[in-house]
Design an enzyme around this catalytic site. Structure first.
Site, PDB file in Angstrom:
ATOM      1  N   SER A  42       0.816  -1.223   0.000  1.00 16.95           N
ATOM      2  CA  SER A  42       0.000   0.000   0.000  1.00 16.95           C
ATOM      3  C   SER A  42       0.846   1.268   0.000  1.00 16.95           C
ATOM      4  CB  SER A  42      -0.883   0.003   1.240  1.00 16.95           C
ATOM      5  OG  SER A  42      -1.546   1.247   1.364  1.00 16.95           O
ATOM      6  N   TYR A  74      -1.806   0.144  10.141  1.00 16.11           N
ATOM      7  CA  TYR A  74      -2.077  -0.436   8.819  1.00 16.11           C
ATOM      8  C   TYR A  74      -0.837  -0.270   7.920  1.00 16.11           C
ATOM      9  CZ  TYR A  74      -3.878  -0.784   4.052  1.00 16.11           C
ATOM     10  OH  TYR A  74      -4.050  -1.119   2.730  1.00 16.11           O
ATOM     11  N   LYS A 100     -17.463  -1.392   0.633  1.00 16.22           N
ATOM     12  CA  LYS A 100     -16.478  -0.997   1.650  1.00 16.22           C
ATOM     13  C   LYS A 100     -17.044   0.122   2.537  1.00 16.22           C
ATOM     14  CE  LYS A 100     -12.124  -0.665   0.637  1.00 16.22           C
ATOM     15  NZ  LYS A 100     -10.863  -0.260  -0.036  1.00 16.22           N
TER      16      LYS A 100
END
Ligand SMILES: NC(=O)c1ccc[n+]([C@@H]2O[C@H](COP(=O)([O-])OP(=O)(O)OC[C@H]3O[C@@H](n4cnc5c(N)ncnc54)[C@H](O)[C@@H]3O)[C@@H](O)[C@H]2O)c1
Length: 336
Positions: A139, A160, A199
């Site tokens: 990411s 994250y 999402k």
């Protein structure tokens, strides 16, 4: 559209997180272009369970897979018994590892590391045993506070982003060994497009602004929004990167963006033009100053060189290709 000369027909392909946004688009890519491919989707799907931030623990949704004719397995990548069964009962040729806690605002560090980091290494071991090429989702969140968007300059500012850096570190460690497989990590920037709707609040601002505009609301932007810039990448270009990553010149970790930073204001302007609606814009104070990424822009030189990746969609092109689906979702899921 075929992105390279690999014939995926008759190949056995595992897609973890295949009921989610990017995974389900990959599943349909194979179904449409290589109907004889044996595609196995593994996803834990959603339940009612939430994290402490109030968001769902997993976003997998059956509606993302309506029309899918491959195999669907509901299971958790943290379940060692399940992984053992997969290892014994299948012989994968490719593993596309998309399953993760994808919500960047989750603060449960224990679950984040277990799911994103530890399960990745378990799956990588299966890939090595099966001689399956591994393509996994890293990411742009790995860059966090960095202002250089190149591999090697990561500076994550949440758990994250940290978890994805740890996945990349595992990759680097394994790439030092003499392996029969390629391993490619793809650092996606801000992805938008078909099948992201489920999402919920973590879907892109493209679909969220789109639905606000269709509802007749005035889109709310943070003050100075014309100077908050991000690299927004359309789902089809992310699929392209995944397919090209099956045959890299060199294993490694690569950025997947357009290479061009655009503003949230641009998104609203393009949406209002494509929808032919002008609800104006409202500016509100940014409550996240100090903990907010103001600029991201992928350096894609090495992705171009080593994957042959070249984005096809500008923000204008991507929104244009997406607009009918934004309208359909509004009619079917939002309006009521
Ligand atoms: N969408 C983006 O902008 C973006 C940007 C950077 C990186 N990524 C990464 O790309 C990948 C796919 O993201 P997405 O946008 O499709 O998100 P998503 O949440 O729609 O997809 C992730 C899928 O993984 C499943 N999952 C979660 N935990 C699981 C578990 N323990 N076992 C099995 N399945 C599990 C979820 O149910 C979901 O379907 C993720 O790894 C995410 O971190 C996405």
């Amino acid at each position: 559209m075929k992105y390279n000369d690999i014939n995926f027909n008759e190949k056995t392909i595992l897609i973890t997180g295949g009921a989610g946004f990017i995974g389900s688009n990959l599943a349909f890519y194979f179904q449409e272009n290589y109907p004889e491919a044996n595609v196995i989707v593994l996803d834990c799907f959603r339940s009612e369970e939430t994290f402490s931030n109030g968001n769902l623990k997993s976003f997998g949704h059956f509606k993302n897979l309506l029309g899918f004719s491959g195999t669907v397995i509901s299971g958790n990548i943290n379940d060692k018994e399940l992984l053992k069964n997969l290892e014994e009962n299948y012989k994968f040729d490719y593993i596309f590892h998309q399953a993760a806690i994808s919500d960047t605002t989750v603060s449960e560090q224990d679950m984040m590391i277990k799911t994103n980091v530890n399960a990745y290494e378990d799956l990588l071991k299966i890939a090595i045993k099966h001689k399956a090429n591994m393509i996994y989702a890293s990411s742009a969140a790995t860059y966090g506070d960095s202002d250089v968007f190149e591999v090697g300059y990561e500076k994550p500012n949440n758990v994250y982003g940290f978890s994805k850096v740890m996945m990349d570190n595992i990759t680097k460690k394994y790439l030092k060994k003499d392996l029969d497989i390629s391993i490619v990590g793809l650092k996606y920037f801000n992805v938008y497009g078909q099948r992201e709707f489920y999402k919920n609040k973590t879907a892109s601002m493209v679909v969220q602004f789109g639905h606000q505009i269709l509802k007749g609301l005035t889109p709310k932007l943070f003050e100075g929004s014309d100077k908050i810039l991000r690299d927004f990448i359309y789902i089809q270009d992310v699929i392209q990167a995944n397919i090209k990553a099956c045959k890299p010149k060199k294993s490694g970790i690569y950025n997947v963006g357009t290479g061009k930073a655009r503003s949230f204001e641009d998104i609203v302007n393009i949406l209002q033009k494509e929808l032919n609606i002008d609800n104006g814009k409202e500016y509100i104070k940014n409550p996240y100053i100090g903990q907010y990424q103001f600029f991201t822009q992928a350096n894609i030189k090495s992705s171009e060189e080593n994957l042959g990746y070249k984005p096809n969609y500008s923000l204008e092109d991507g929104i244009k290709a997406y607009i009918e689906d934004i309208k359909r979702l509004y009619e079917e899921e939002v309006k009521w």
